[in-house]
Design an enzyme around this catalytic site. Structure first.
Site, mmCIF file in Angstrom:
data_model
loop_
_atom_site.group_PDB
_atom_site.id
_atom_site.type_symbol
_atom_site.label_atom_id
_atom_site.label_comp_id
_atom_site.label_asym_id
_atom_site.label_seq_id
_atom_site.Cartn_x
_atom_site.Cartn_y
_atom_site.Cartn_z
ATOM 1 N N SER A 198 0.826 -1.199 0.000
ATOM 2 C CA SER A 198 0.000 0.000 0.000
ATOM 3 C C SER A 198 0.866 1.259 0.000
ATOM 4 O O SER A 198 1.632 1.479 -0.931
ATOM 5 C CB SER A 198 -0.985 -0.020 1.173
ATOM 6 O OG SER A 198 -1.981 0.958 1.011
ATOM 7 N N ASP A 301 -8.219 -2.359 -7.816
ATOM 8 C CA ASP A 301 -7.738 -2.159 -6.453
ATOM 9 C C ASP A 301 -8.856 -1.638 -5.565
ATOM 10 O O ASP A 301 -9.442 -0.585 -5.822
ATOM 11 C CB ASP A 301 -6.565 -1.186 -6.461
ATOM 12 C CG ASP A 301 -5.951 -1.016 -5.095
ATOM 13 O OD1 ASP A 301 -6.532 -0.251 -4.291
ATOM 14 O OD2 ASP A 301 -4.915 -1.626 -4.826
ATOM 15 N N HIS A 372 -6.687 -5.426 -2.220
ATOM 16 C CA HIS A 372 -5.663 -4.387 -2.024
ATOM 17 C C HIS A 372 -4.346 -5.129 -1.809
ATOM 18 O O HIS A 372 -3.870 -5.788 -2.716
ATOM 19 C CB HIS A 372 -6.031 -3.464 -0.872
ATOM 20 C CG HIS A 372 -5.182 -2.221 -0.801
ATOM 21 N ND1 HIS A 372 -4.934 -1.425 -1.895
ATOM 22 C CD2 HIS A 372 -4.507 -1.650 0.228
ATOM 23 C CE1 HIS A 372 -4.147 -0.419 -1.553
ATOM 24 N NE2 HIS A 372 -3.870 -0.541 -0.258
#
Length: 431
Positions: A198, A301, A372
């Site tokens: 991330s 995503d 994610h």
């Protein structure tokens, strides 16, 4: 206090660095997956490296063994970004003042050991069964406590409403690299992988070329350097309602943290000074990255569909957002919404062209599942980690695909087939 596996899930819910309901704790790792806390007490004085609250930088470490004793995997922890002050463009992460009082802005409450979980629990695992290619490498998990993907470089302390903050993320990286070289054997490294999840994945894109340069200069030209960002490709697109959500957000982070030093220098040279913020976006830094890079990403995503693409007037809590449920579960989208989702997907494919170029040194695992971060593994606690896909590279999972590409056995330039798909991992609260 919670152990770090569970704590990372709680943190994700609080700062919304990923969709909270996606957070799934990986199965218990073998005891030798434990990593030891390294507090760099000389970081503030020697490098000017410190967290938002002024505490020293830190990382968690596990020594490599056997054939992996000279191989290093550096993993940037993620956790969103912070704004100098709350405002309409501060879509996630909250203010840097609030963050400085949490584990994402301070190391003062760090535990002496940790076992990687949601972030890197799979790719950093010491289990030969789960992680057969990299299980015995030296592992370094860089604690994220600066709020700008390890790029901040403001010379002195900043007073924000009576609270003293330090924007020194770039120097945290220099401090960790030096310690690994001087104290942990990286001076004799033969190969180094730079990864992260991330906001840490964005750091892996941003620092890929600068870290390569540092390693070649301070360790040796022969060291093999590869970058492996997970879910760090935050694309600069307006929401489907036309709001420049993520651009406004990242421009503010870049401006207040003076992030230039932590970015790809070749990228910076291509833009005038007032547009250097563009190199904070991975889509731009990637174009100037010559170090081999393997992107681990979802083409849909889930952080970006909810908080960027389907963000309704900077509204992230779902109230009054007609796209909220669609963004969390693509199967609930109507035909019009699904067409909008496909526009996002097509834009991401277009921005990944530097990887798809036949002669580029890069590769990719681009799934079409709504996910994610994948480096922790999406799987029931009783099963082996797996996010494989029968439609992608013959059913290889993400870590097996990277290993095959890393060893020259896979070209890895094929995106997954578009949504809808019936073979995605089932993640609690999403599908």
């Amino acid at each position: 206090l919670l152990n770090r596996d569970k704590m990372s899930c709680v943190v994700l819910l609080i700062v919304v660095f990923a969709v909270g309901s996606q957070c799934q704790i990986p199965p218990k790792q073998p005891s030798n997956s434990t990593m030891r806390h390294i507090l760099l007490t000389d970081g503030p004085k020697r490098f000017g490296a410190m967290c938002l609250d002024g505490s020293p930088p830190a990382y968690y470490h596990r020594a490599g063994v056997g054939s992996g004793s000279k191989s290093f995997l550096l993993f940037f922890e993620g956790g969103g970004w912070c704004c100098p002050e709350p405002g309409p463009t501060c879509i996630v992460g909250g203010s840097c003042v609030a963050r400085s009082k949490s584990s994402l802005g301070s190391t003062k409450d760090d535990k002496p050991t940790m076992v990687p979980g949601y972030q890197g629990g799979w790719s950093l695992s010491a289990s030969q069964e789960y992680n057969p290619r990299f299980y015995n490498w030296n592992m370094a998990y860089l604690r994220y406590c600066d709020g700008a993907s390890f790029t901040g470089n403001v010379a002195g302390p900043v007073n924000v409403n009576g609270t003293t903050l330090h924007y020194r993320g770039y120097h945290i990286v220099q401090s960790v690299l030096t310690h690994l070289k001087e104290q942990m054997g990286m001076d004799s490294a033969t190969e180094v992988i730079v990864s992260g999840c991330s906001a840490g994945g964005l750091a892996a894109y941003a620092h890929c070329q600068p870290i390569t340069t540092w390693i070649k200069k301070h360790i040796g030209q022969s060291v093999r350097v590869t970058c492996w960002p997970d879910a760090g490709f935050f694309i600069n697109v307006k929401s489907q309602e036309g709001n420049p959500v993520v651009e406004d957000y990242f421009r503010n982070v870049f401006k207040y943290q003076n992030s230039t030093s932590g970015l790809n220098n070749k990228c910076l040279q291509e833009y005038p000074v007032d547009e250097h913020w563009k190199c904070f976006f991975s889509q731009n830094s990637l174009k100037y990255t010559t170090t081999p890079l393997f992107a681990w990403q979802s083409g849909y995503d889930s952080w970006q569909t909810l908080y960027e693409w389907f963000n309704s007037g900077y509204n992230i809590d779902g109230h009054g957002n007609p796209f909220y449920h669609c963004a969390r579960d693509l199967s609930s989208c109507n035909m019009t919404q699904l067409a909008d989702v496909q526009k996002f997907h097509n834009t991401m494919l277009d921005l990944y062209k530097p990887i798809f170029e036949p002669n580029s040194p890069h590769g990719i695992f681009l799934t079409s599942c709504l996910l994610h971060c994948q480096s922790g593994g999406y799987f029931p606690a009783s099963q082996k980690p797996h996010n494989g896909d029968p439609t992608l590279y013959g059913g290889l999972d993400g870590i097996a695909a990277f290993a095959a590409w890393y060893d020259g056995k896979l070209v890895a330039k094929t995106p997954d087939q578009p949504f809808p798909k019936g073979n995605c991992p089932r993640v609690a609260g999403l599908n």
